[in-house]
Write a protein that holds these residues in place. Structure first.
Motif, PDB file in Angstrom:
ATOM      1  N   LEU A  54      -3.476   6.440  -8.825  1.00 17.91           N
ATOM      2  CA  LEU A  54      -4.202   5.162  -8.897  1.00 17.91           C
ATOM      3  C   LEU A  54      -3.795   4.361 -10.130  1.00 17.91           C
ATOM      4  CD1 LEU A  54      -7.748   6.301  -7.747  1.00 17.91           C
ATOM      5  CD2 LEU A  54      -6.335   4.555  -6.637  1.00 17.91           C
ATOM      6  N   ASP A  55      -3.574   5.042 -11.254  1.00 16.23           N
ATOM      7  CA  ASP A  55      -3.098   4.338 -12.455  1.00 16.23           C
ATOM      8  C   ASP A  55      -1.815   3.576 -12.138  1.00 16.23           C
ATOM      9  OD1 ASP A  55      -5.169   5.370 -14.000  1.00 16.23           O
ATOM     10  OD2 ASP A  55      -3.971   7.039 -14.779  1.00 16.23           O
ATOM     11  N   SER A 114       0.849  -1.196   0.000  1.00 18.70           N
ATOM     12  CA  SER A 114       0.000   0.000   0.000  1.00 18.70           C
ATOM     13  C   SER A 114       0.877   1.237   0.000  1.00 18.70           C
ATOM     14  CB  SER A 114      -0.911   0.011   1.231  1.00 18.70           C
ATOM     15  OG  SER A 114      -1.742   1.171   1.229  1.00 18.70           O
ATOM     16  N   ASP A 146      -0.507  -3.565  -8.561  1.00 20.93           N
ATOM     17  CA  ASP A 146      -1.292  -4.268  -7.559  1.00 20.93           C
ATOM     18  C   ASP A 146      -0.982  -3.786  -6.150  1.00 20.93           C
ATOM     19  OD1 ASP A 146      -3.295  -5.980  -6.754  1.00 20.93           O
ATOM     20  OD2 ASP A 146      -1.996  -7.729  -6.593  1.00 20.93           O
ATOM     21  N   TYR A 147      -0.848  -2.473  -6.011  1.00 17.14           N
ATOM     22  CA  TYR A 147      -0.728  -1.836  -4.701  1.00 17.14           C
ATOM     23  C   TYR A 147      -2.027  -1.109  -4.391  1.00 17.14           C
ATOM     24  CZ  TYR A 147       4.308  -2.380  -3.800  1.00 17.14           C
ATOM     25  OH  TYR A 147       5.551  -2.880  -3.516  1.00 17.14           O
ATOM     26  N   ASP A 148      -2.362  -1.024  -3.115  1.00 17.30           N
ATOM     27  CA  ASP A 148      -3.478  -0.192  -2.681  1.00 17.30           C
ATOM     28  C   ASP A 148      -3.001   1.243  -2.512  1.00 17.30           C
ATOM     29  OD1 ASP A 148      -5.295  -2.330  -2.532  1.00 17.30           O
ATOM     30  OD2 ASP A 148      -4.650  -2.820  -0.496  1.00 17.30           O
ATOM     31  N   GLN A 154       0.944   9.528 -11.849  1.00 21.95           N
ATOM     32  CA  GLN A 154       1.343   8.170 -12.219  1.00 21.95           C
ATOM     33  C   GLN A 154       2.854   8.002 -12.113  1.00 21.95           C
ATOM     34  OE1 GLN A 154      -0.203   6.789 -15.965  1.00 21.95           O
ATOM     35  NE2 GLN A 154       1.055   4.944 -15.968  1.00 21.95           N
ATOM     36  N   THR A 181      -0.528   2.727  -8.991  1.00 19.46           N
ATOM     37  CA  THR A 181      -0.618   1.711  -7.942  1.00 19.46           C
ATOM     38  C   THR A 181      -1.385   0.479  -8.411  1.00 19.46           C
ATOM     39  OG1 THR A 181      -2.567   2.837  -7.019  1.00 19.46           O
ATOM     40  CG2 THR A 181      -0.427   3.373  -6.062  1.00 19.46           C
ATOM     41  N   GLN A 182      -2.454   0.699  -9.169  1.00 20.11           N
ATOM     42  CA  GLN A 182      -3.238  -0.454  -9.620  1.00 20.11           C
ATOM     43  C   GLN A 182      -2.458  -1.328 -10.583  1.00 20.11           C
ATOM     44  OE1 GLN A 182      -6.868   1.291 -11.121  1.00 20.11           O
ATOM     45  NE2 GLN A 182      -7.717   1.596  -9.081  1.00 20.11           N
TER      46      GLN A 182
END
Length: 345
Positions: free
Chosen positions: A90-91, A65, A97-99, A299, A93-94
């Motif tokens: 969010l682009d 996270s 695969d991180y929150d 990002q 981290t997703q």
């Protein structure tokens, strides 16, 4: 009937190795033969083993996270810039695969604990934000989205190319014949404000022009406060023929003041803004502004931080500079005879 969960011990038993050897083989660590590593991988595949990410986190200390800190995070969601910046984070981290954890923000009250995250992005760091300073001193990996103010602890920084964009605006205004430029932006609490003011004054000195400046408080959304500031500037510098402002709230404060003073924006007084928003396309006239590409910036911050957290790269010492783009509008029109309006770092 509930499906039985396959554990690491099951994989180890099937591969005829210890659980610790199985764990090391699946994580790519440990010392073992290639045959043993292949046997563990084959057993995991045949048993359809899925690692327990909570248990992994307890062993490694990682929670997968990333924290995001901003001076007044809740209030800032009204801003086009901050929403786009968060979307960009969010682009990043997703994809890994991180929150993403939005950290609580109260600049005058210290945190009572280090947040349970693997690293932190500080958006728009401000010198007197106690929590931002704590995060920089916490030992957590930190990446700043925009310039650090003077006196703050260092960390990797990713910024838009403000200097090139501002100089493009000033050069364009000079081609229009301006002689009395003025700049209004954040005080020394903001590294962004420090850079913009220094670049503006350096350009004025190079051109042999007097440069007037006014200060605002970073993040101040009060149109009334900005109106008073612009009124004071014009009273002090009535011959101002170019007004460059750092943000949309200052522009919204300035436009009615200029109208009341009989100044015709885009004609006898040129106006530009160092950050863009949809609002600036709908003013009368529309305002020339710098697109800082906040989604790309967010990002890039997330991607760099995750690479640092995962020890793929060492924290870079020099700032990473991303492109900015000037959108020329009627408040300071572009002349087709000159170079492209795009400013690329």
């Amino acid at each position: 009937m509930r499906r039985q969960t396959v554990t690491l011990k099951d994989v180890a038993r099937a591969a005829n190795v210890s659980p610790s050897t199985a764990s090391q083989a699946l994580s790519g660590g440990g010392r073992m033969t290639d045959a043993t590593r292949r046997a563990v991988a084959r057993a995991a595949e045949e048993l359809n083993y899925r690692p327990n990410v909570v248990a992994q986190g307890l062993r490694t200390g990682s929670v997968r996270s990333i924290g995001l800190h901003h001076l007044h995070a809740g209030d800032r969601f009204a801003s086009d810039y901050f929403r786009e910046f968060v979307t960009g984070v969010l682009d990043g981290t997703q994809a890994a695969d991180y929150d993403l954890t939005l950290l609580s923000s109260n600049p005058q009250v210290p945190r009572n604990r280090v947040p349970r995250v693997d690293g932190v992005i500080i958006a728009d760091p401000i010198a007197d934000d106690l929590r931002a300073r704590q995060l920089l001193e916490s030992g957590l990996p930190v990446v700043a989205g925009e310039h650090l103010p003077p006196g703050m602890p260092g960390c990797p920084v990713i910024v838009a190319d403000h200097a090139a964009a501002l100089r493009a605006i000033l050069d364009r205004a000079l081609a229009h014949g301006i002689r009395r430029p003025a700049f209004v932006g954040p005080d020394a609490n903001s590294g962004w404000g420090v850079l913009l003011r220094a670049e503006f004054l350096a350009w004025c000195e190079e051109q042999g022009l007097p440069g007037a400046t006014g200060e605002s408080r970073f993040g101040d959304m009060s149109v009334r406060e900005h109106q008073a500031g612009i009124e004071a500037l014009l009273a002090r510098e009535p011959a101002t023929d170019l007004l460059v402002m750092s943000s949309e709230p200052i522009v919204r404060g300035a436009l009615p003041v200029l109208e009341a003073a009989g100044r015709r924006v885009g004609e006898n007084l040129l106006v530009a803004c160092c950050g863009d928003s949809r609002t600036l396309t709908m003013t009368t006239p529309p305002v020339t502004a710098v697109d800082l590409h906040p989604r790309a910036l967010g990002q890039a911050c997330a991607e760099l931080l995750i690479r640092v957290v995962e020890h793929e790269v060492a924290p870079p010492e020099a700032p990473t500079v991303l492109p900015a783009e000037v959108h020329w509008r009627a408040s300071l029109p572009h002349r087709p005879a000159t170079a492209s309006a795009s400013v690329v770092a």
